[in-house]
Scaffold this motif. Structure first.
Motif, short mmCIF file in Angstrom:
data_model
loop_
_atom_site.label_atom_id
_atom_site.label_comp_id
_atom_site.label_asym_id
_atom_site.label_seq_id
_atom_site.Cartn_x
_atom_site.Cartn_y
_atom_site.Cartn_z
N THR A 272 0.81 -1.22 0.00
CA THR A 272 0.00 0.00 0.00
C THR A 272 0.84 1.27 0.00
OG1 THR A 272 -2.18 -0.66 0.82
CG2 THR A 272 -1.33 1.41 1.64
N LEU A 273 1.83 1.36 0.87
CA LEU A 273 2.57 2.62 0.97
C LEU A 273 3.40 2.92 -0.28
CD1 LEU A 273 3.47 2.61 4.75
CD2 LEU A 273 1.75 3.98 3.58
N PRO A 274 4.10 1.95 -0.88
CA PRO A 274 4.75 2.25 -2.16
C PRO A 274 3.78 2.69 -3.25
CG PRO A 274 5.71 0.28 -1.20
CD PRO A 274 4.52 0.63 -0.35
N ILE A 275 2.60 2.07 -3.30
CA ILE A 275 1.62 2.46 -4.31
C ILE A 275 1.13 3.88 -4.05
CG2 ILE A 275 -0.69 2.01 -5.24
CD1 ILE A 275 -0.21 -0.97 -4.68
N LEU A 276 0.80 4.18 -2.80
CA LEU A 276 0.30 5.52 -2.49
C LEU A 276 1.35 6.59 -2.79
CD1 LEU A 276 -1.68 4.97 0.83
CD2 LEU A 276 -2.60 5.30 -1.47
N ALA A 277 2.60 6.32 -2.45
CA ALA A 277 3.64 7.30 -2.76
C ALA A 277 3.71 7.56 -4.26
CB ALA A 277 4.98 6.82 -2.22
N GLU A 278 3.56 6.49 -5.05
CA GLU A 278 3.57 6.65 -6.50
C GLU A 278 2.39 7.48 -6.97
OE1 GLU A 278 5.84 6.17 -9.74
OE2 GLU A 278 6.26 5.09 -7.88
N VAL A 279 1.20 7.19 -6.46
CA VAL A 279 0.00 7.92 -6.85
C VAL A 279 0.13 9.40 -6.48
CG1 VAL A 279 -2.46 8.23 -6.35
CG2 VAL A 279 -1.55 5.93 -6.80
N GLU A 315 13.42 3.97 -4.16
CA GLU A 315 14.07 2.69 -4.43
C GLU A 315 12.99 1.70 -4.82
OE1 GLU A 315 15.96 -0.54 -1.46
OE2 GLU A 315 16.97 1.41 -1.44
N THR A 316 13.26 0.85 -5.78
CA THR A 316 12.27 -0.14 -6.21
C THR A 316 12.00 -1.13 -5.09
OG1 THR A 316 13.02 0.05 -8.50
CG2 THR A 316 11.71 -1.90 -7.92
N PRO A 317 10.75 -1.25 -4.66
CA PRO A 317 10.46 -2.15 -3.54
C PRO A 317 10.46 -3.61 -3.99
CG PRO A 317 8.42 -1.20 -4.36
CD PRO A 317 9.54 -0.55 -5.14
N GLU A 318 10.75 -4.47 -3.03
CA GLU A 318 10.66 -5.91 -3.29
C GLU A 318 9.33 -6.41 -2.74
OE1 GLU A 318 14.07 -7.91 -1.77
OE2 GLU A 318 15.50 -6.73 -2.96
N ILE A 319 8.37 -6.56 -3.62
CA ILE A 319 7.02 -6.98 -3.23
C ILE A 319 6.77 -8.38 -3.76
CG2 ILE A 319 4.57 -6.43 -3.32
CD1 ILE A 319 6.19 -4.26 -1.96
N PRO A 320 6.42 -9.34 -2.92
CA PRO A 320 6.13 -10.68 -3.42
C PRO A 320 4.85 -10.69 -4.24
CG PRO A 320 5.52 -10.51 -1.11
CD PRO A 320 6.22 -9.23 -1.46
N ALA A 321 4.80 -11.54 -5.25
CA ALA A 321 3.58 -11.68 -6.03
C ALA A 321 2.49 -12.38 -5.21
CB ALA A 321 3.86 -12.48 -7.30
N GLN A 322 2.90 -13.23 -4.30
CA GLN A 322 1.98 -13.95 -3.43
C GLN A 322 2.60 -14.06 -2.04
OE1 GLN A 322 1.79 -17.77 -5.42
NE2 GLN A 322 -0.17 -17.28 -6.39
N THR A 331 -2.69 -13.90 -3.43
CA THR A 331 -2.05 -13.01 -4.39
C THR A 331 -2.09 -11.57 -3.90
OG1 THR A 331 -2.41 -14.40 -6.34
CG2 THR A 331 -2.25 -12.03 -6.72
N VAL A 332 -0.94 -10.90 -4.00
CA VAL A 332 -0.83 -9.49 -3.63
C VAL A 332 -1.31 -8.64 -4.81
CG1 VAL A 332 0.78 -7.66 -2.95
CG2 VAL A 332 1.07 -9.99 -2.07
N PHE A 333 -2.03 -7.57 -4.51
CA PHE A 333 -2.55 -6.67 -5.54
C PHE A 333 -1.42 -6.16 -6.42
CE2 PHE A 333 -3.51 -2.25 -6.81
CZ PHE A 333 -4.64 -2.46 -7.58
N ASP A 334 -1.62 -6.26 -7.74
CA ASP A 334 -0.66 -5.79 -8.72
C ASP A 334 -1.13 -4.44 -9.25
OD1 ASP A 334 1.02 -5.26 -10.83
OD2 ASP A 334 0.48 -7.04 -11.99
N PRO A 335 -0.41 -3.33 -8.96
CA PRO A 335 -0.89 -2.02 -9.41
C PRO A 335 -0.73 -1.80 -10.91
CG PRO A 335 1.25 -1.80 -8.37
CD PRO A 335 0.84 -3.23 -8.18
N GLY A 336 -0.01 -2.68 -11.58
CA GLY A 336 0.13 -2.54 -13.03
C GLY A 336 0.98 -1.37 -13.47
N MET A 337 1.84 -0.89 -12.58
CA MET A 337 2.73 0.22 -12.91
C MET A 337 4.01 0.06 -12.11
SD MET A 337 0.93 3.35 -10.81
CE MET A 337 0.53 3.17 -9.04
N PRO A 338 5.12 0.61 -12.58
CA PRO A 338 6.36 0.55 -11.81
C PRO A 338 6.21 1.30 -10.49
CG PRO A 338 6.78 1.20 -14.07
CD PRO A 338 5.31 1.26 -13.90
N LEU A 339 6.81 0.77 -9.44
CA LEU A 339 6.82 1.43 -8.14
C LEU A 339 8.24 1.88 -7.84
CD1 LEU A 339 4.51 -0.96 -6.07
CD2 LEU A 339 3.89 1.15 -7.27
N ASN A 340 8.38 3.10 -7.37
CA ASN A 340 9.69 3.71 -7.20
C ASN A 340 9.97 4.11 -5.74
OD1 ASN A 340 10.49 3.95 -10.13
ND2 ASN A 340 8.56 5.08 -10.14
#
Length: 343
Positions: A272-279, A315-322, A331-340
């Motif tokens: 969640t936090l990497p996605i929110l920072a990206e958004v 920094e690119t986060p290390e997020i497991p797919a599952q 399965t972990v939610f895939d935001p469909g965009m690069p996370l930085n």
């Protein structure tokens, strides 16, 4: 270019932890980053009394990693048999932070929810008197109403009349998905707020249906048109204190998501936090991320903001797919965009 961002430690104002083996598997993904969370009561059987909430809180604390600092904020599941005195006593004891309204049949494990809203009027009136918030799953369940219209119809048919009948009632419109809900919150200055999920800031209904059905994007309330997603992004990143984070992170095993009638929910706790920072960076609003994640929610609930801080670095986060659980992979939610950004 901003390379680090330090914010007060965030809270999650809408979270599903389940129970048993699933609870033990998913809790660390929230408690690692979040200081507190509003815990949903839709277990089987649901958390309907103060005693139920106390027992569930004890199970959560028993599952918490020893080095994690986390406080579950418990809720009660509103039914037509809920006792106003029990609700008031649980609130007075500091046991519960809210009561949750599920219209019967609206979402996962909501069969015990409310059908006749006149029967819960005494509970709502007592809650208004003691200042206890009502968290609403804002959808009608009338089969004649299109699933994409159920939130807007709920506002007109249920929420607005309920607030007029109980003018002192504090209400959180949870996981809003429409511009209708954004506009309704903006039109009312006091006693009303809304949570917005991580995934509804990222996906619209095309992500679920266009080019093939993607069950891991299926959630309730279902994602709506792109115009609604953009309205949610504008609200979340606006700095308006009436909007704050409630992830609605909802773990289901892949086996249950991929059934012919699969479960609704997106598991977003790990990223969640990497996605929110990206958004927020995309919206040129990184300076407003702390308000959305860490300040607005505590202010509405009458709690202090957390003293501890959390730092995001570019920094690119290390997020497991599952993640693996004893019940099966989730399965972990895939935001469909690069996370930085990473915590």
């Amino acid at each position: 270019m901003t390379k680090t961002l330090t914010i007060r430690r965030p809270d999650d104002w809408h979270l599903h932890l389940r129970d048993g083996d699933m609870l033990r598997a998913v809790l660390p993904h929230t408690s690692r980053d979040f200081a507190r969370a509003i815990i949903m009561p839709n277990l089987v059987p649901p958390v309907v009394t103060g005693d139920d909430a106390r027992a569930y809180r004890d199970r959560i604390m028993a599952a918490l990693p020893a080095d994690h600092d986390f406080t579950p904020l418990m809720t009660l599941y509103l039914t037509e048999n809920t006792d106003p005195d029990d609700v008031a006593a649980a609130h007075a004891d500091g046991l519960i932070a809210a009561v949750k309204l599920y219209p019967a049949g609206a979402t996962t494990n909501s069969a015990s929810g409310v059908t006749d809203f006149t029967r819960v009027a005494p509970v709502l009136e007592r809650m208004a008197q003691i200042g206890l918030p009502l968290c609403t799953h804002g959808e009608v369940t009338d089969p004649e109403i299109d699933i994409f219209d159920r939130e807007a119809v709920f506002i007109d048919r249920v929420l607005d009349p309920m607030r007029r009948n109980h003018p002192g009632l504090r209400v959180v419109m949870e996981h809003i998905t429409t511009s209708n809900a954004v506009d309704y919150v903006k039109a009312h200055d006091t006693g009303l707020a809304a949570t917005i999920t991580t995934h509804h800031l990222v996906i619209n209904r095309n992500h679920i249906l266009a080019g093939g059905i993607r069950p891991h994007y299926y959630c309730l309330p279902v994602a709506k048109r792109e115009t609604h997603r953009l309205a949610l992004r504008a609200a979340a990143t606006s700095g308006d204190p009436r909007f704050f984070l409630g992830t609605d992170s909802a773990p289901h095993t892949d086996a249950n998501k991929l059934l012919p009638c699969g479960c609704a929910g997106c598991f977003t706790a790990p990223n969640t936090l990497p996605i929110l920072a990206e958004v927020f960076e995309q919206e040129n609003a990184l300076d407003r991320l702390e308000g959305f994640t860490s300040l607005n929610g505590p202010a509405f609930y009458g709690l202090p903001a957390n003293d501890a801080t959390l730092t995001l670095v570019r920094e690119t986060p290390e997020i497991p797919a599952q993640i693996d659980t004893p019940e099966g992979p989730v399965t972990v939610f895939d935001p469909g965009m690069p996370l930085n950004w990473t915590v």
